[in-house]
Scaffold this motif. Structure first.
Motif, PDB file in Angstrom:
ATOM      1  N   ALA A 156      21.004 -12.865  -0.223  1.00  9.48           N
ATOM      2  CA  ALA A 156      19.814 -12.022  -0.120  1.00  9.48           C
ATOM      3  C   ALA A 156      19.907 -11.179   1.146  1.00  9.48           C
ATOM      4  N   TRP A 157      19.634  -9.882   1.018  1.00 12.88           N
ATOM      5  CA  TRP A 157      19.669  -9.028   2.197  1.00 12.88           C
ATOM      6  C   TRP A 157      18.659  -7.890   2.085  1.00 12.88           C
ATOM      7  N   PHE A 158      18.201  -7.466   3.250  1.00 12.38           N
ATOM      8  CA  PHE A 158      17.340  -6.288   3.382  1.00 12.38           C
ATOM      9  C   PHE A 158      17.988  -5.407   4.436  1.00 12.38           C
ATOM     10  N   ASP A 159      18.108  -4.123   4.138  1.00 18.29           N
ATOM     11  CA  ASP A 159      18.780  -3.239   5.087  1.00 18.29           C
ATOM     12  C   ASP A 159      18.250  -1.827   4.952  1.00 18.29           C
ATOM     13  N   PHE A 160      18.448  -1.064   6.018  1.00 20.20           N
ATOM     14  CA  PHE A 160      18.203   0.372   5.993  1.00 20.20           C
ATOM     15  C   PHE A 160      19.553   1.069   5.847  1.00 20.20           C
ATOM     16  N   ASP A 161      19.569   2.231   5.248  1.00 18.32           N
ATOM     17  CA  ASP A 161      20.813   2.988   5.127  1.00 18.32           C
ATOM     18  C   ASP A 161      21.051   3.712   6.456  1.00 18.32           C
ATOM     19  N   ASN A 162      21.504   2.933   7.439  1.00 21.98           N
ATOM     20  CA  ASN A 162      21.700   3.457   8.791  1.00 21.98           C
ATOM     21  C   ASN A 162      22.739   4.570   8.830  1.00 21.98           C
ATOM     22  N   GLN A 163      23.775   4.417   8.033  1.00 24.84           N
ATOM     23  CA  GLN A 163      24.828   5.429   8.008  1.00 24.84           C
ATOM     24  C   GLN A 163      24.286   6.760   7.499  1.00 24.84           C
ATOM     25  N   ALA A 164      23.448   6.697   6.473  1.00 28.23           N
ATOM     26  CA  ALA A 164      22.856   7.928   5.949  1.00 28.23           C
ATOM     27  C   ALA A 164      21.949   8.592   6.976  1.00 28.23           C
ATOM     28  N   GLY A 165      21.272   7.784   7.805  1.00 27.20           N
ATOM     29  CA  GLY A 165      20.350   8.338   8.796  1.00 27.20           C
ATOM     30  C   GLY A 165      21.042   9.222   9.807  1.00 27.20           C
ATOM     31  N   THR A 166      22.100   8.721  10.446  1.00 27.73           N
ATOM     32  CA  THR A 166      22.795   9.532  11.449  1.00 27.73           C
ATOM     33  C   THR A 166      23.608  10.649  10.800  1.00 27.73           C
ATOM     34  N   ARG A 167      24.113  10.387   9.586  1.00 31.79           N
ATOM     35  CA  ARG A 167      24.847  11.456   8.886  1.00 31.79           C
ATOM     36  C   ARG A 167      23.911  12.635   8.601  1.00 31.79           C
ATOM     37  N   GLN A 168      22.710  12.331   8.139  1.00 27.19           N
ATOM     38  CA  GLN A 168      21.754  13.387   7.833  1.00 27.19           C
ATOM     39  C   GLN A 168      21.364  14.159   9.088  1.00 27.19           C
ATOM     40  N   ALA A 169      21.134  13.432  10.176  1.00 29.74           N
ATOM     41  CA  ALA A 169      20.756  14.093  11.428  1.00 29.74           C
ATOM     42  C   ALA A 169      21.879  15.013  11.912  1.00 29.74           C
ATOM     43  N   THR A 170      23.107  14.535  11.845  1.00 30.95           N
ATOM     44  CA  THR A 170      24.250  15.319  12.312  1.00 30.95           C
ATOM     45  C   THR A 170      24.476  16.542  11.420  1.00 30.95           C
ATOM     46  N   ARG A 196      25.551   3.308  12.022  1.00 32.34           N
ATOM     47  CA  ARG A 196      25.013   4.552  12.578  1.00 32.34           C
ATOM     48  C   ARG A 196      26.122   5.394  13.211  1.00 32.34           C
ATOM     49  N   ARG A 197      27.046   4.735  13.869  1.00 35.83           N
ATOM     50  CA  ARG A 197      28.187   5.440  14.455  1.00 35.83           C
ATOM     51  C   ARG A 197      29.046   6.059  13.354  1.00 35.83           C
ATOM     52  N   ASP A 198      29.258   5.306  12.281  1.00 34.30           N
ATOM     53  CA  ASP A 198      30.071   5.805  11.165  1.00 34.30           C
ATOM     54  C   ASP A 198      29.430   7.016  10.498  1.00 34.30           C
ATOM     55  N   GLY A 199      28.097   7.029  10.397  1.00 33.06           N
ATOM     56  CA  GLY A 199      27.419   8.168   9.785  1.00 33.06           C
ATOM     57  C   GLY A 199      27.614   9.436  10.583  1.00 33.06           C
ATOM     58  N   TRP A 200      27.532   9.325  11.902  1.00 36.57           N
ATOM     59  CA  TRP A 200      27.767  10.471  12.800  1.00 36.57           C
ATOM     60  C   TRP A 200      29.195  10.977  12.647  1.00 36.57           C
ATOM     61  N   ARG A 201      30.148  10.040  12.685  1.00 39.16           N
ATOM     62  CA  ARG A 201      31.557  10.427  12.565  1.00 39.16           C
ATOM     63  C   ARG A 201      31.851  11.048  11.191  1.00 39.16           C
ATOM     64  N   GLU A 202      31.245  10.499  10.164  1.00 40.59           N
ATOM     65  CA  GLU A 202      31.482  11.002   8.806  1.00 40.59           C
ATOM     66  C   GLU A 202      31.090  12.467   8.695  1.00 40.59           C
ATOM     67  N   ALA A 203      29.932  12.821   9.259  1.00 42.15           N
ATOM     68  CA  ALA A 203      29.483  14.215   9.210  1.00 42.15           C
ATOM     69  C   ALA A 203      30.414  15.120  10.013  1.00 42.15           C
ATOM     70  N   LEU A 204      30.854  14.653  11.185  1.00 45.86           N
ATOM     71  CA  LEU A 204      31.767  15.460  11.998  1.00 45.86           C
ATOM     72  C   LEU A 204      33.096  15.685  11.276  1.00 45.86           C
ATOM     73  N   ARG A 205      33.637  14.621  10.681  1.00 43.98           N
ATOM     74  CA  ARG A 205      34.929  14.749   9.985  1.00 43.98           C
ATOM     75  C   ARG A 205      34.829  15.722   8.813  1.00 43.98           C
ATOM     76  N   ALA A 206      33.702  15.694   8.118  1.00 44.95           N
ATOM     77  CA  ALA A 206      33.533  16.579   6.958  1.00 44.95           C
ATOM     78  C   ALA A 206      33.598  18.044   7.363  1.00 44.95           C
ATOM     79  N   HIS A 207      33.296  18.337   8.639  1.00 43.18           N
ATOM     80  CA  HIS A 207      33.304  19.723   9.119  1.00 43.18           C
ATOM     81  C   HIS A 207      34.406  19.949  10.158  1.00 43.18           C
TER      82      HIS A 207
END
Length: 336
Positions: A156-170, A196-207
């Motif tokens: 059982a787990w509860f989580d926020f999509d942290n990666q999506a959060g920083t990716r969207q902001a970036t 959260r770190r991965d989301g930031w990096r993911e957006a940077l790599r895409a561009h």
């Protein structure tokens, strides 16, 4: 005041009154309402200890959190804990806080498990490969993880999509024209931090942008303040900053305000995960990634814990919440 007195007054058996007060399904809603109203009128309180022994339940849940970094310094986490406790209390379930030192010879939460002092555990600040969750699975003890981990069996787990959060902001910053985007991140390996770190990096790599402006720091205002000053003193400073916690964000906002760069033509765009803390001295509406209201999170987690204790299948107790982005007033195109 005894069950017998209530039963005699209502013309019911003691067994029916007992089952009504303990929520058994074989008692009609009308009878249960009569029994509960009469019990309340008489000020009746059940013998909780005896009821727990009879039903094999403790009516207590433990919340396990790490000693370091200390999450009780985080207003968002502390507010969430308060809401979970308040929600569980409505069902007469106590929430016990269990600080866990991962360097100790014996984990304190396992004492609760082995002595059956709690019905289930909530495990906060999970790791990608979390030995606590693995140990609880081996012990076949019910737990709800606040964050996802790498486990071989369902859980059982509860989580926020942290990666999506920083990716969207970036992505929003890149769309405004920013190419030098810093991240002030916590210096630990907890799952939500790495996501959260991965989301930031993911957006940077895409561009095809650089991640050279990453700074890993203790989760404090001072660290965020000093790192922001140091970043802006670089020969090629960032034009935007994303922070993965509101302590860093508050420090960064104070540094930018001190330098006169939080607003205006020479402003550095700032996005704060979870928004600025309530006691921030910065009064601007800063751009933020917001996970949810504390009340909503508390209700969701408390509900999942009760369903976990009731034996609901673990695959039905897996919830991922999407964050929302609020642009505030600190999003600008980079200075020309």
């Amino acid at each position: 005041m005894s069950l017998k007195a209530i039963a005699t007054h209502l013309g019911l058996s003691v067994t029916t009154v007992s089952r009504a007060l303990n929520g058994y399904d074989d008692v009609s809603q009308e009878t249960r309402a009569r029994v509960e109203a009469e019990a309340q009128r008489r000020g009746y309180r059940p013998n909780t200890f005896a009821r727990r022994l009879k039903m094999g339940k403790i009516d207590a849940v433990g919340l396990v959190f790490p000693v370091l970094p200390a999450p009780l310094n985080n207003s968002v986490f502390l507010g969430m804990v308060g809401e979970i406790s308040r929600e569980l209390a409505q069902y007469e379930i106590d929430l016990l806080l269990i600080a866990d030192d991962d360097l100790a010879d014996r984990h304190s939460y396992m004492r609760q498990v082995q002595s059956r002092r709690v019905d289930a555990l909530i495990v906060a600040h999970t790791l990608d490969n979390d030995p606590r969750l693995q140990e609880l699975q081996r012990a076949n003890f019910p737990f709800l993880a606040l964050g996802r981990s790498q486990l071989s069996q369902p859980y059982a787990w509860f989580d926020f999509d942290n990666q999506a959060g920083t990716r969207q902001a970036t992505e929003r910053l890149i769309a405004l024209g920013h190419q030098r985007i810093a991240l002030l991140g916590e210096n630990n390996s907890q799952a939500f931090i790495t996501q959260r770190r991965d989301g930031w990096r993911e957006a940077l790599r895409a561009h095809h942008l650089s991640d050279a402006w990453l700074r890993l720091l203790p989760p404090t205002r001072r660290a965020g303040y000093k790192a922001t000053l140091e970043l802006l003193a670089l020969p090629t400073p960032p034009t935007a900053i994303v922070t993965d916690c509101n302590s860093h964000g508050d420090g960064a906002a104070m540094a930018l305000q001190t330098l006169g760069r939080l607003q205006g033509d020479n402003a550095v765009s700032l996005v704060v995960y979870d928004g600025l803390p309530p006691d921030s001295i910065v009064e601007l509406d800063v751009a933020a990634v917001i996970q949810s209201t504390r009340q909503g999170v508390g209700q969701q987690i408390a509900d999942m814990v009760r369903r976990l204790i009731a034996g609901e299948p673990l695959t039905q107790l897996q919830v991922l919440w999407q964050p929302e982005f609020f642009p505030g007033v600190t999003l600008n195109s980079p200075p020309q």
